[in-house]
Design an enzyme around this catalytic site. Structure first.
Site, PDB file in Angstrom:
ATOM      1  CG  ASN A   1      -7.669   2.924  -3.448  1.00  0.00           C
ATOM      2  OD1 ASN A   1      -7.904   1.848  -3.988  1.00  0.00           O
ATOM      3  ND2 ASN A   1      -8.304   3.340  -2.359  1.00  0.00           N
TER       4      ASN A   1
ATOM      5  CG  ASP B   1      -1.615   1.268   1.468  1.00  0.00           C
ATOM      6  OD1 ASP B   1      -2.385   1.644   0.566  1.00  0.00           O
ATOM      7  OD2 ASP B   1      -1.427   1.905   2.518  1.00  0.00           O
TER       8      ASP B   1
ATOM      9  CE1 TYR C   1      -1.026   9.389  -2.164  1.00  0.00           C
ATOM     10  CE2 TYR C   1      -2.011   7.418  -3.130  1.00  0.00           C
ATOM     11  CZ  TYR C   1      -1.458   8.681  -3.274  1.00  0.00           C
ATOM     12  OH  TYR C   1      -1.352   9.225  -4.527  1.00  0.00           O
TER      13      TYR C   1
HETATM   14  C1  LAC Z   1      -3.606   3.399  -1.187  1.00  0.00           C
HETATM   15  C2  LAC Z   1      -4.427   4.154  -0.163  1.00  0.00           C
HETATM   16  C3  LAC Z   1      -5.786   3.657  -0.013  1.00  0.00           C
HETATM   17  O1  LAC Z   1      -2.433   3.727  -1.396  1.00  0.00           O
HETATM   18  O2  LAC Z   1      -3.801   4.082   1.082  1.00  0.00           O
HETATM   19  O3  LAC Z   1      -4.152   2.482  -1.810  1.00  0.00           O
END
Ligand code: LAC
Length: 225
Positions: free
Chosen positions: A117, A8, A10
């Site tokens: 995301n 991930d 963020y």
């Molecule tokens: C991402 C966010 C949702 O990087 O944290 O997918």
């Protein structure tokens, strides 16, 4: 066997709440609170759009969440200032453990991918700025499947892109809901509990491993292999 691991972005590699520093010039003392509310709204928008099947990309979720946070905070900013803030969203600080943790995992032979995301071009800019791109073999964006975490389709897509069965594909995230999404889709998952007061949702999908940093994760994988 070396693992295939999606990270991930963020909240796990870079800190979205570091926007506080950029926000201070615009909103003053409430910058920390504003950054948190902006982040919560951004994620809520992505959840709702995935559920409603009304996809727009994550950059637009972020921009619309900024507008809403400004309105609920009673702050007025020019379009130009809003654009400046959205540009700053591609210049977030990395967490101190990110580079050494990724380097140690890479040295163990694992395949490391950013999985987010976020829109791929924005992720590229973000990871370049944070000097993390060379630690990763690539970027997988949910934008390709036009839905958001925690839709099972995006975790299946990660496994597909990594060329591994679901149960041999790892997701690493500080976001508990992201870990639960991956586990529910049949992946393995590590929860990075950076904040000691963070509480995992009491659902039926616990993480395979909980660590406090990416260096801790490298230690755990190192002992395993
Ligand atoms: C991402 C966010 C949702 O990087 O944290 O997918």
């Amino acid at each position: 066997v070396p693992a295939a691991i999606g990270f991930d972005v963020y909240g796990t590699l870079v800190d979205p709440l570091a926007m506080e520093h950029h926000l201070r010039a615009f909103v003053g003392d409430v910058a920390g609170q504003f950054a948190a509310r902006w982040r919560e709204t951004q994620i809520a928008y992505a959840f709702r759009r995935a559920l409603m099947r009304q996809y727009v990309d994550f950059d637009l979720c972020t921009a619309q969440a900024l507008v809403h946070t400004l309105q609920t905070s009673g702050v007025v900013l020019s379009d130009n200032d809003q654009r400046t803030l959205l540009d700053r969203y591609r210049q977030l600080d990395r967490y101190p453990d990110a580079a050494p943790g990724l380097a140690a995992l890479r040295a163990q032979g694992h395949t490391l991918i950013a999985f987010s995301n976020g829109v791929e071009a924005s992720l590229r800019a973000l990871l370049d700025h944070a000097d993390l791109r060379d630690h990763l073999e690539g970027i997988v964006s949910v934008d390709d499947v036009r839905t958001f975490k925690p839709d099972p389709a995006v975790y299946q897509y990660l496994a597909h892109r990594l060329g591994r069965p679901l149960h041999e594909t790892w997701l690493v995230s500080s976001n508990g809901w992201d870990v639960i999404g991956a586990k529910a889709a049949g992946l393995r998952a590590a929860w990075v509990r950076r904040n000691p007061s963070a509480v995992f949702d009491p659902w039926e999908f616990p993480p395979d491993i909980t660590v406090t940093s990416l260096e801790g994760l490298a230690g755990w994988f190192g002992e395993r292999t």
